[in-house]
Design a protein around this motif. Structure first.
Motif, PDB file in Angstrom:
ATOM      1  N   UNK A 239       0.834  -1.210   0.000  1.00  0.00           N
ATOM      2  CA  UNK A 239       0.000   0.000   0.000  1.00  0.00           C
ATOM      3  C   UNK A 239       0.863   1.252   0.000  1.00  0.00           C
ATOM      4  N   UNK A 240       1.997   1.193   0.719  1.00  0.00           N
ATOM      5  CA  UNK A 240       2.897   2.362   0.724  1.00  0.00           C
ATOM      6  C   UNK A 240       3.491   2.572  -0.662  1.00  0.00           C
ATOM      7  N   UNK A 241       3.678   1.495  -1.405  1.00  0.00           N
ATOM      8  CA  UNK A 241       4.224   1.607  -2.758  1.00  0.00           C
ATOM      9  C   UNK A 241       3.165   2.136  -3.738  1.00  0.00           C
ATOM     10  N   UNK A 242       1.956   1.609  -3.620  1.00  0.00           N
ATOM     11  CA  UNK A 242       0.882   1.991  -4.562  1.00  0.00           C
ATOM     12  C   UNK A 242       0.336   3.384  -4.234  1.00  0.00           C
ATOM     13  N   UNK A 243       0.222   3.669  -2.937  1.00  0.00           N
ATOM     14  CA  UNK A 243      -0.351   4.933  -2.448  1.00  0.00           C
ATOM     15  C   UNK A 243      -1.762   5.161  -3.003  1.00  0.00           C
ATOM     16  N   UNK A 244      -2.663   4.225  -2.746  1.00  0.00           N
ATOM     17  CA  UNK A 244      -4.036   4.429  -3.254  1.00  0.00           C
ATOM     18  C   UNK A 244      -4.728   5.556  -2.504  1.00  0.00           C
ATOM     19  N   UNK A 245      -5.752   6.087  -3.141  1.00  0.00           N
ATOM     20  CA  UNK A 245      -6.556   7.122  -2.475  1.00  0.00           C
ATOM     21  C   UNK A 245      -7.692   6.497  -1.679  1.00  0.00           C
ATOM     22  N   UNK A 246      -8.090   5.293  -2.047  1.00  0.00           N
ATOM     23  CA  UNK A 246      -9.168   4.583  -1.341  1.00  0.00           C
ATOM     24  C   UNK A 246      -8.872   3.085  -1.331  1.00  0.00           C
ATOM     25  N   UNK A 247      -9.244   2.447  -0.224  1.00  0.00           N
ATOM     26  CA  UNK A 247      -9.172   0.984  -0.121  1.00  0.00           C
ATOM     27  C   UNK A 247     -10.596   0.475   0.095  1.00  0.00           C
ATOM     28  N   UNK A 248     -10.931  -0.617  -0.589  1.00  0.00           N
ATOM     29  CA  UNK A 248     -12.194  -1.300  -0.299  1.00  0.00           C
ATOM     30  C   UNK A 248     -11.845  -2.626   0.371  1.00  0.00           C
ATOM     31  N   UNK A 249     -12.353  -2.822   1.579  1.00  0.00           N
ATOM     32  CA  UNK A 249     -12.124  -4.077   2.312  1.00  0.00           C
ATOM     33  C   UNK A 249     -13.299  -5.002   2.053  1.00  0.00           C
ATOM     34  N   UNK A 250     -13.013  -6.161   1.473  1.00  0.00           N
ATOM     35  CA  UNK A 250     -14.080  -7.070   1.061  1.00  0.00           C
ATOM     36  C   UNK A 250     -14.368  -8.110   2.134  1.00  0.00           C
ATOM     37  N   UNK A 251     -15.511  -7.992   2.742  1.00  0.00           N
ATOM     38  CA  UNK A 251     -15.980  -9.032   3.661  1.00  0.00           C
ATOM     39  C   UNK A 251     -15.631  -8.808   5.114  1.00  0.00           C
ATOM     40  N   UNK A 252     -16.316  -9.587   5.945  1.00  0.00           N
ATOM     41  CA  UNK A 252     -16.214  -9.459   7.396  1.00  0.00           C
ATOM     42  C   UNK A 252     -14.786  -9.607   7.895  1.00  0.00           C
ATOM     43  N   UNK A 253     -14.155 -10.714   7.522  1.00  0.00           N
ATOM     44  CA  UNK A 253     -12.846 -11.006   8.108  1.00  0.00           C
ATOM     45  C   UNK A 253     -11.818  -9.947   7.693  1.00  0.00           C
ATOM     46  N   UNK A 254     -11.883  -9.523   6.427  1.00  0.00           N
ATOM     47  CA  UNK A 254     -10.945  -8.494   5.959  1.00  0.00           C
ATOM     48  C   UNK A 254     -11.150  -7.195   6.729  1.00  0.00           C
ATOM     49  N   UNK A 255     -12.400  -6.753   6.800  1.00  0.00           N
ATOM     50  CA  UNK A 255     -12.693  -5.475   7.464  1.00  0.00           C
ATOM     51  C   UNK A 255     -12.324  -5.550   8.945  1.00  0.00           C
ATOM     52  N   UNK A 256     -12.686  -6.663   9.585  1.00  0.00           N
ATOM     53  CA  UNK A 256     -12.396  -6.777  11.027  1.00  0.00           C
ATOM     54  C   UNK A 256     -10.889  -6.819  11.278  1.00  0.00           C
ATOM     55  N   UNK A 257     -10.166  -7.508  10.401  1.00  0.00           N
ATOM     56  CA  UNK A 257      -8.716  -7.603  10.589  1.00  0.00           C
ATOM     57  C   UNK A 257      -8.059  -6.245  10.374  1.00  0.00           C
ATOM     58  N   UNK A 258      -8.415  -5.585   9.278  1.00  0.00           N
ATOM     59  CA  UNK A 258      -7.747  -4.315   8.967  1.00  0.00           C
ATOM     60  C   UNK A 258      -8.114  -3.236   9.982  1.00  0.00           C
ATOM     61  N   UNK A 259      -9.356  -3.258  10.437  1.00  0.00           N
ATOM     62  CA  UNK A 259      -9.798  -2.199  11.357  1.00  0.00           C
ATOM     63  C   UNK A 259      -9.671  -2.607  12.822  1.00  0.00           C
ATOM     64  N   UNK A 260      -9.198  -3.824  13.037  1.00  0.00           N
ATOM     65  CA  UNK A 260      -9.010  -4.346  14.398  1.00  0.00           C
ATOM     66  C   UNK A 260     -10.253  -4.144  15.253  1.00  0.00           C
ATOM     67  N   UNK A 261     -11.327  -4.724  14.771  1.00  0.00           N
ATOM     68  CA  UNK A 261     -12.607  -4.629  15.468  1.00  0.00           C
ATOM     69  C   UNK A 261     -13.326  -5.955  15.319  1.00  0.00           C
ATOM     70  N   UNK A 262     -14.306  -6.159  16.177  1.00  0.00           N
ATOM     71  CA  UNK A 262     -15.149  -7.354  16.037  1.00  0.00           C
ATOM     72  C   UNK A 262     -16.549  -6.956  15.547  1.00  0.00           C
ATOM     73  N   UNK A 263     -16.711  -5.696  15.216  1.00  0.00           N
ATOM     74  CA  UNK A 263     -18.026  -5.222  14.750  1.00  0.00           C
ATOM     75  C   UNK A 263     -18.421  -5.955  13.470  1.00  0.00           C
ATOM     76  N   UNK A 264     -19.727  -6.252  13.313  1.00  0.00           N
ATOM     77  CA  UNK A 264     -20.161  -6.969  12.104  1.00  0.00           C
ATOM     78  C   UNK A 264     -20.051  -6.079  10.863  1.00  0.00           C
ATOM     79  N   UNK A 265     -19.898  -6.724   9.726  1.00  0.00           N
ATOM     80  CA  UNK A 265     -19.744  -5.987   8.460  1.00  0.00           C
ATOM     81  C   UNK A 265     -20.969  -5.096   8.211  1.00  0.00           C
ATOM     82  N   UNK A 266     -22.135  -5.552   8.662  1.00  0.00           N
ATOM     83  CA  UNK A 266     -23.347  -4.747   8.448  1.00  0.00           C
ATOM     84  C   UNK A 266     -23.241  -3.393   9.166  1.00  0.00           C
TER      85      UNK A 266
END
Ligand code: URA
Length: 264
Positions: free
Chosen positions: A179-206
């Motif tokens: 990500x540091x190499x690409x330097x995107x302007x936006x990331x889309x996290x696909x699915x519960x496990x991805x979102x929870x892992x990246x955001x370090x939360x147990x909140x549901x995807x909904x």
């Protein structure tokens, strides 16, 4: 939280977070992180980069010009990964799935981890979920080559389960470097496990989806995984929720939002 940082603050945040993260890892004795990345030379990885003026159509993604300054390339990161055996799935994978797409993409999709098709081909999202992801990308008025696609982990977890923390930990520094190499302007996290892992939360995807969150200074939009849409179908509430999330992504990127007729 609505996060609309400037490209410069995005870079600085990601860079500062990555530096701190790599330093923590190095102090905790993890190997595999090149030592020069934690030296002052690291500040060269994410310098100011000139951005090409946006084309009038707004349809072209990722055709940014870069200045010739020093920059860690995706190839260098891939080389550092090598024939990675930093966690158990390294021993059972057929192919390591590094990521694919435009190395200067403005938009990066991150999935959970390779499935059987991806393991066989060494490419992310090439199976049924990949066909659905391609449909989403095309519906956004983009091409797969415009964006970058990767996963939280680069090897298929056994029995196709979600990656475990001792698999995520050694892989995460490489994702952050990509990500540091690409330097995107936006990331889309696909699915519960991805979102929870990246955001370090147990909140549901909904609860997570539908708004931008901050990921190391980059706006991150969680949304349902394309394989969820395979189950629910092309006119389900989940499908239209994903579309609503992608509208926000397009708006943040200042790209045109294609019209879609919502069937009743
Ligand atoms: N599912 C994922 O999360 N990633 C892939 O690459 C394929 C399927």
């Amino acid at each position: 939280m609505n996060v609309h940082p400037t490209r410069h603050s995005t870079r600085s945040h990601l860079f500062a977070s990555l530096t701190a993260y790599l330093q923590d890892l190095q102090e905790s004795g993890l190997d595999g992180i090149p030592v020069e990345l934690t030296t002052p030379a690291m500040t060269d990885i994410a310098p100011q980069r000139s951005v090409a003026p946006k084309p009038a159509t707004g349809a072209v993604m990722g055709d940014r010009q870069s200045t010739p300054e020093k920059h860690e390339t995706l190839e260098q990161i891939k080389k550092d990964l090598g024939e990675c055996q930093r966690c158990k799935p390294g021993a059972t994978r057929k192919n390591l799935v590094f990521g694919a797409g435009n190395p200067k993409a403005r938009l990066v999709f991150v999935g959970e981890g390779p499935g059987a098709d991806e393991d066989a081909q060494g490419e992310p999202f090439v199976g049924e979920a990949g066909i659905m992801l391609n449909r989403i990308i095309v519906a956004m008025g983009l091409k797969r080559e415009d964006v970058y696609i990767c996963n939280v982990v680069k090897c298929q977890p056994p029995q196709n389960r979600s990656p475990e923390s001792d698999e995520v930990s050694p892989c995460m520094p490489f994702l952050l470097r990509q990500l540091a190499s690409i330097k995107p302007e936006v990331i889309v996290a696909l699915g519960t496990s991805t979102a929870q892992t990246l955001l370090q939360t147990k909140a549901p995807i909904s609860k997570l989806r539908g708004k931008f969150h901050d990921f190391h200074g980059i706006p991150l939009m969680p949304t349902y995984h394309p394989s969820d849409l395979l189950r629910t179908g092309g006119n389900s509430d989940s499908f239209w929720s994903v579309w609503d999330d992608m509208i926000q992504v397009l708006q943040l990127l200042k790209l045109p939002v294609p019209d879609k007729n919502r069937k009743k």
